[in-house]
Scaffold this motif. Structure first.
Motif, PDB file in Angstrom:
ATOM      1  N   PHE A 110      56.112  38.940  30.698  1.00  0.00           N
ATOM      2  CA  PHE A 110      55.581  37.526  30.290  1.00  0.00           C
ATOM      3  C   PHE A 110      56.134  36.607  31.265  1.00  0.00           C
ATOM      4  O   PHE A 110      56.935  36.475  32.014  1.00  0.00           O
ATOM      5  N   ARG A 111      54.778  35.620  31.744  1.00  0.00           N
ATOM      6  CA  ARG A 111      55.049  34.621  32.737  1.00  0.00           C
ATOM      7  C   ARG A 111      55.767  33.437  32.385  1.00  0.00           C
ATOM      8  O   ARG A 111      56.733  32.741  32.819  1.00  0.00           O
ATOM      9  N   ASP A 112      55.762  32.950  30.863  1.00  0.00           N
ATOM     10  CA  ASP A 112      56.301  31.780  30.547  1.00  0.00           C
ATOM     11  C   ASP A 112      55.883  31.818  28.762  1.00  0.00           C
ATOM     12  O   ASP A 112      55.533  32.697  28.374  1.00  0.00           O
ATOM     13  N   ASP A 114      54.031  30.230  27.230  1.00  0.00           N
ATOM     14  CA  ASP A 114      52.831  29.985  26.511  1.00  0.00           C
ATOM     15  C   ASP A 114      51.910  31.368  26.831  1.00  0.00           C
ATOM     16  O   ASP A 114      51.297  31.823  25.890  1.00  0.00           O
ATOM     17  N   HIS A 115      52.228  32.152  27.913  1.00  0.00           N
ATOM     18  CA  HIS A 115      51.695  33.612  27.941  1.00  0.00           C
ATOM     19  C   HIS A 115      52.219  34.451  26.883  1.00  0.00           C
ATOM     20  O   HIS A 115      51.618  35.243  26.308  1.00  0.00           O
ATOM     21  N   LYS A 118      50.082  33.655  23.789  1.00  0.00           N
ATOM     22  CA  LYS A 118      49.038  34.056  23.750  1.00  0.00           C
ATOM     23  C   LYS A 118      48.927  35.518  23.639  1.00  0.00           C
ATOM     24  O   LYS A 118      47.801  36.108  23.149  1.00  0.00           O
ATOM     25  N   VAL A 119      49.804  36.152  24.150  1.00  0.00           N
ATOM     26  CA  VAL A 119      49.867  37.641  24.034  1.00  0.00           C
ATOM     27  C   VAL A 119      49.886  38.139  22.515  1.00  0.00           C
ATOM     28  O   VAL A 119      49.247  38.959  21.951  1.00  0.00           O
ATOM     29  N   SER A 122      46.906  37.591  20.518  1.00  0.00           N
ATOM     30  CA  SER A 122      45.660  38.667  21.035  1.00  0.00           C
ATOM     31  C   SER A 122      45.320  39.759  20.464  1.00  0.00           C
ATOM     32  O   SER A 122      46.474  40.050  19.451  1.00  0.00           O
ATOM     33  N   ILE A 324      47.720  42.792  29.032  1.00  0.00           N
ATOM     34  CA  ILE A 324      48.805  41.776  29.086  1.00  0.00           C
ATOM     35  C   ILE A 324      48.804  40.772  30.348  1.00  0.00           C
ATOM     36  O   ILE A 324      48.776  39.507  30.290  1.00  0.00           O
ATOM     37  N   ASN A 325      48.591  41.456  31.274  1.00  0.00           N
ATOM     38  CA  ASN A 325      48.459  40.839  32.778  1.00  0.00           C
ATOM     39  C   ASN A 325      47.326  39.923  32.991  1.00  0.00           C
ATOM     40  O   ASN A 325      47.300  38.811  33.513  1.00  0.00           O
ATOM     41  N   LEU A 327      45.799  38.283  30.497  1.00  0.00           N
ATOM     42  CA  LEU A 327      45.900  37.056  29.613  1.00  0.00           C
ATOM     43  C   LEU A 327      46.121  35.920  30.310  1.00  0.00           C
ATOM     44  O   LEU A 327      47.293  36.088  31.046  1.00  0.00           O
TER      45      LEU A 327
END
Length: 327
Positions: A110-112, A114-115, A118-119, A122, A324-325, A327
Motif C-alpha cells: 500500500f502506498r498510503d 488513501d490507497h 481504496k483497496v 474495491s 492493487i497496484n 488502484l
C-alpha cells in the motif's frame, strides 16, 4: 446464603443474555466486548469511544485495552469461539488461517492511507472480506490505519540499505507473516510481545522495533532508542471486526447504522494519525533522536524480491497484486 447464590445466578444469566444477543438485565441492550492490544491513550481508543457513542442506542460497548482481556494474536480465535464480540484484528492473524490474505501483510504494497482505503472499498477488498466472513465467521467493518511502520533502533549504526540491518535483532510480533516482514528488511526478526518491547530495548534483548510513530510515542520507545529510520515499509493497519453472530442478529437498518458508525470513527482516526505522524518527526528530533530516511528504493526492491520468491506469494490469488497496484 441462598439469597446470595440466587443473586449471582441472576447476574450470570443476565451476562449470558447480553453475550448471546439477548437483553442484558442491567443495561437493557446487548453488550459487546471489544479487545485490542493498543493502550487507552492511543488515538484508536478515542475512535472506539466515538463508535460506542454512535451505537449506544442499540449496543453497550465494553472495551479492553493493552491486551488485558486477550493477548496479542489471540483475539481472532476468541471471536471464532464466540468468547469475544468485537476485536481489533491484525491482518497477519487472518493470513495465518487464510494464505491469500498474506498479500496485504507484504512490505511496500500500500502506498498510503488513501490507497489502503481504496483497496478495501474495491472488488479486491470485497473479495478479501468475503473470504474472512465465509472462513472465519467474522464481519470486517474496515481497515483502521495507524501509521506507516518505521524502524526504531537503540544502536547508533547508520542504516542506508537492507544490508546494514544484517544481524540486527528487530522485534516483530509472533507469526510467520510478521517474521517474514522482518526478514524482508534485511534484519534478524525476534518475536516479542508488544508490552515487553520497552524493557527488551532497555535490556538489550532486542536492538530495535518497527512501529508507526504514534505507537513509538504512546509506548515511550523513544526513551530507549537512539534513532528512527523512516523506512515506511508497511502501511500499518488492523481490522475492526465484529462476529458474524452479532452482525447477523441485526436487521438491515441496524447493520447500516452500525457500519456507518464504524466508517465515521475510522475516518476520524485516520485523519488524526496522519496529522500526528507529521508532528512526531519534530518531537523525536527534540528528544535527541536521529530521524532520517534511508535508500527507500534499495529497501523496496529488496523486500519485493523476497516476497515474490517466497512461499507466501504462492498463496496469493492470481491477478490480485496487479489489481492493487492499478488502484
Amino acid at each position: 446464603m441462598k439469597q446470595g447464590i440466587d443473586r449471582r445466578m441472576l447476574l450470570a444469566a443476565g451476562g449470558a443474555l447480553a453475550l448471546t444477543g439477548g437483553t442484558a438485565l442491567a443495561q437493557g441492550k446487548p453488550n459487546l466486548r471489544f479487545s485490542a492490544v493498543f493502550s487507552e491513550q492511543d488515538i484508536r481508543a478515542e475512535m472506539m469511544k466515538r463508535f460506542a457513542e454512535a451505537i449506544k442506542d442499540d449496543f453497550a460497548l465494553q472495551p479492553y485495552y493493552g491486551g488485558n482481556l486477550f493477548k496479542q494474536g489471540t483475539e481472532l480465535v476468541a471471536m471464532q469461539r464466540n468468547n469475544l464480540e468485537m476485536g481489533n484484528i491484525a491482518p497477519q492473524d487472518v493470513s495465518n488461517q487464510i494464505p491469500a490474505w498474506s498479500i496485504v501483510t507484504s512490505a511496500y504494497l500500500f502506498r498510503d492511507a488513501d490507497h489502503l482505503k481504496k483497496v478495501f472499498a474495491s472488488d479486491v477488498g470485497r473479495d478479501l472480506k468475503t473470504m474472512a466472513e465465509d472462513k472465519l465467521n467474522i464481519k470486517i467493518l474496515g481497515p483502521t490505519y495507524f501509521g506507516a511502520r518505521q524502524v526504531g533502533l537503540k544502536p547508533k549504526k547508520k542504516i542506508s540499505t537492507p544490508a546494514d540491518l544484517a544481524g540486527v535483532k528487530l522485534r516483530m510480533p509472533g507469526g510467520d507473516a510478521w517474521q517474514f516482514l522482518g526478514q524482508s528488511l534485511g534484519a534478524n526478526p525476534t518475536p516479542m510481545a508488544y508490552a515487553e518491547v520497552y524493557t527488551g530495548l532497555q535490556s538489550g534483548a532486542i536492538d530495535g522495533q518497527d512501529n508507526p510513530l504514534p505507537n513509538v510515542q504512546n509506548m515511550k520507545f523513544y526513551e530507549v532508542s537512539s534513532q528512527i529510520v523512516l523506512t515506511s515499509h508497511l502501511v500499518g493497519f488492523d481490522l475492526l471486526c465484529v462476529t458474524k453472530r452479532v452482525w447477523d442478529g441485526m436487521d438491515a437498518k441496524k447493520q447500516a447504522a452500525f457500519q456507518a458508525a464504524a466508517d465515521a470513527a475510522i475516518d476520524w482516526s485516520t485523519k488524526e494519525h496522519l496529522a500526528k505522524e507529521v508532528e512526531l518527526v519534530d518531537f523525536f528530533k527534540k528528544q535527541g533522536l536521529e530521524v532520517y530516511a534511508p535508500d527507500l528504493k534499495a529497501f523496496r526492491d529488496f523486500a519485493q524480491k523476497k516476497y515474490l520468491e517466497s512461499e507466501l506469494a504462492k498463496g496469493w490469488a492470481p491477478g490480485m497484486l496487479d489489481k492493487i497496484n492499478a488502484l
